[in-house]
Design a protein around this motif. Structure first.
Motif, PDB file in Angstrom:
ATOM      1  N   ILE A 126      31.646  42.260  33.686  1.00  0.00           N
ATOM      2  CA  ILE A 126      31.294  43.274  32.691  1.00  0.00           C
ATOM      3  C   ILE A 126      29.951  43.858  33.100  1.00  0.00           C
ATOM      4  O   ILE A 126      28.935  43.160  33.086  1.00  0.00           O
ATOM      5  N   ASN A 127      29.968  45.112  33.508  1.00  0.00           N
ATOM      6  CA  ASN A 127      28.752  45.811  33.947  1.00  0.00           C
ATOM      7  C   ASN A 127      28.001  45.040  35.026  1.00  0.00           C
ATOM      8  O   ASN A 127      26.775  44.929  34.987  1.00  0.00           O
TER       9      ASN A 127
ATOM     10  N   ILE B  79      32.113  34.500  25.691  1.00  0.00           N
ATOM     11  CA  ILE B  79      32.904  35.212  24.681  1.00  0.00           C
ATOM     12  C   ILE B  79      34.072  34.323  24.261  1.00  0.00           C
ATOM     13  O   ILE B  79      34.758  33.760  25.115  1.00  0.00           O
ATOM     14  N   ALA B  80      34.290  34.219  22.954  1.00  0.00           N
ATOM     15  CA  ALA B  80      35.466  33.524  22.429  1.00  0.00           C
ATOM     16  C   ALA B  80      36.347  34.561  21.734  1.00  0.00           C
ATOM     17  O   ALA B  80      35.855  35.369  20.939  1.00  0.00           O
ATOM     18  N   VAL B  81      37.633  34.532  22.054  1.00  0.00           N
ATOM     19  CA  VAL B  81      38.607  35.469  21.495  1.00  0.00           C
ATOM     20  C   VAL B  81      39.562  34.698  20.592  1.00  0.00           C
ATOM     21  O   VAL B  81      40.045  33.631  20.971  1.00  0.00           O
TER      22      VAL B  81
ATOM     23  N   LEU C 223      36.120  44.984  23.076  1.00  0.00           N
ATOM     24  CA  LEU C 223      36.363  44.203  24.288  1.00  0.00           C
ATOM     25  C   LEU C 223      37.210  45.014  25.266  1.00  0.00           C
ATOM     26  O   LEU C 223      36.980  44.980  26.472  1.00  0.00           O
ATOM     27  N   ASP C 224      38.186  45.766  24.733  1.00  0.00           N
ATOM     28  CA  ASP C 224      39.007  46.636  25.581  1.00  0.00           C
ATOM     29  C   ASP C 224      38.120  47.581  26.396  1.00  0.00           C
ATOM     30  O   ASP C 224      38.314  47.751  27.595  1.00  0.00           O
ATOM     31  N   LYS C 225      37.141  48.194  25.741  1.00  0.00           N
ATOM     32  CA  LYS C 225      36.250  49.132  26.427  1.00  0.00           C
ATOM     33  C   LYS C 225      35.417  48.417  27.476  1.00  0.00           C
ATOM     34  O   LYS C 225      35.204  48.938  28.573  1.00  0.00           O
ATOM     35  N   MET C 226      34.924  47.233  27.143  1.00  0.00           N
ATOM     36  CA  MET C 226      34.106  46.472  28.092  1.00  0.00           C
ATOM     37  C   MET C 226      34.920  46.063  29.318  1.00  0.00           C
ATOM     38  O   MET C 226      34.400  46.002  30.424  1.00  0.00           O
TER      39      MET C 226
ATOM     40  N   PHE D  26      45.353  49.658  32.130  1.00  0.00           N
ATOM     41  CA  PHE D  26      44.013  49.829  32.679  1.00  0.00           C
ATOM     42  C   PHE D  26      43.682  51.305  32.797  1.00  0.00           C
ATOM     43  O   PHE D  26      44.544  52.116  33.098  1.00  0.00           O
ATOM     44  N   LEU D  27      42.424  51.642  32.548  1.00  0.00           N
ATOM     45  CA  LEU D  27      41.971  53.031  32.670  1.00  0.00           C
ATOM     46  C   LEU D  27      41.857  53.442  34.121  1.00  0.00           C
ATOM     47  O   LEU D  27      41.625  52.644  34.976  1.00  0.00           O
TER      48      LEU D  27
END
Length: 132
Positions: free
Chosen positions: A37-38, A68-70, A120-123, A131-132
Motif C-alpha cells: 500500500i503506497n 489491518i484486520a478485516v 480498503l478497495d481504494k487502497m 482491478f483498476l
C-alpha cells in the motif's frame, strides 16, 4: 477451520492475492496476507464468523496482530460478505474485556463502527471486484 479458510479464499479472490496453502499447526502468526500500500508492506488478517457483530482481537495477540484486520460474514463456503476493517493502532485503543466461552481478555470493535470496505478497495486499487 472451514469458516476461516473460506474467508481467506474469498478475500484472496476479491483482491487477486495468493493464498498460503501451507499447513501451520501453530497458526499463521495472525497474518493471512502481505500487500503493498503506497510502497509500504502491510499485513492483513481476515476474520470471519457466522454472526459477526464485533471484530475481536485476543488480548495476548494485540501486539502481534496484522496491520489491518478485516471482518466478514460467513453465509456459505462460496458466499462471504466482507463488512469492514480496522487498523492495529485503533484496535489497541478499543475496550478489552473477558468474553465467554474462552474467558480470555478480548479487544473488540462493533461491526457497525469498522471502516468501510470501499476504503480498503481504494487502497488496494480494486473497483467492483475487478482491478483498476
Amino acid at each position: 477451520d472451514i469458516i476461516g479458510v473460506a474467508g481467506e479464499l474469498a478475500f484472496a479472490k476479491m483482491y487477486g492475492l495468493e493464498v498460503d496453502r501451507e499447513i501451520r499447526p501453530e497458526g499463521d502468526g495472525c497474518v493471512d496476507f502481505w500487500v503493498d500500500i503506497n510502497g509500504n508492506k502491510v499485513s492483513i488478517d481476515v476474520k470471519v464468523a457466522r454472526k459477526p457483530m464485533n471484530l475481536f482481537i485476543k488480548e495476548w495477540q494485540i501486539h502481534d496482530m496484522a496491520d489491518i484486520a478485516v471482518l466478514g460474514r460467513y453465509v456459505s463456503e462460496e458466499d462471504i460478505k466482507f463488512i469492514g476493517w480496522e487498523t492495529k493502532g485503533i484496535m489497541k485503543l478499543m475496550p478489552c474485556k473477558v468474553l465467554p466461552p474462552l474467558n480470555v481478555g478480548t479487544y473488540y470493535r462493533r461491526a457497525s463502527q469498522l471502516r468501510p470496505m470501499c476504503q480498503l478497495d481504494k487502497m488496494l486499487k480494486v473497483n467492483d471486484g475487478g482491478f483498476l
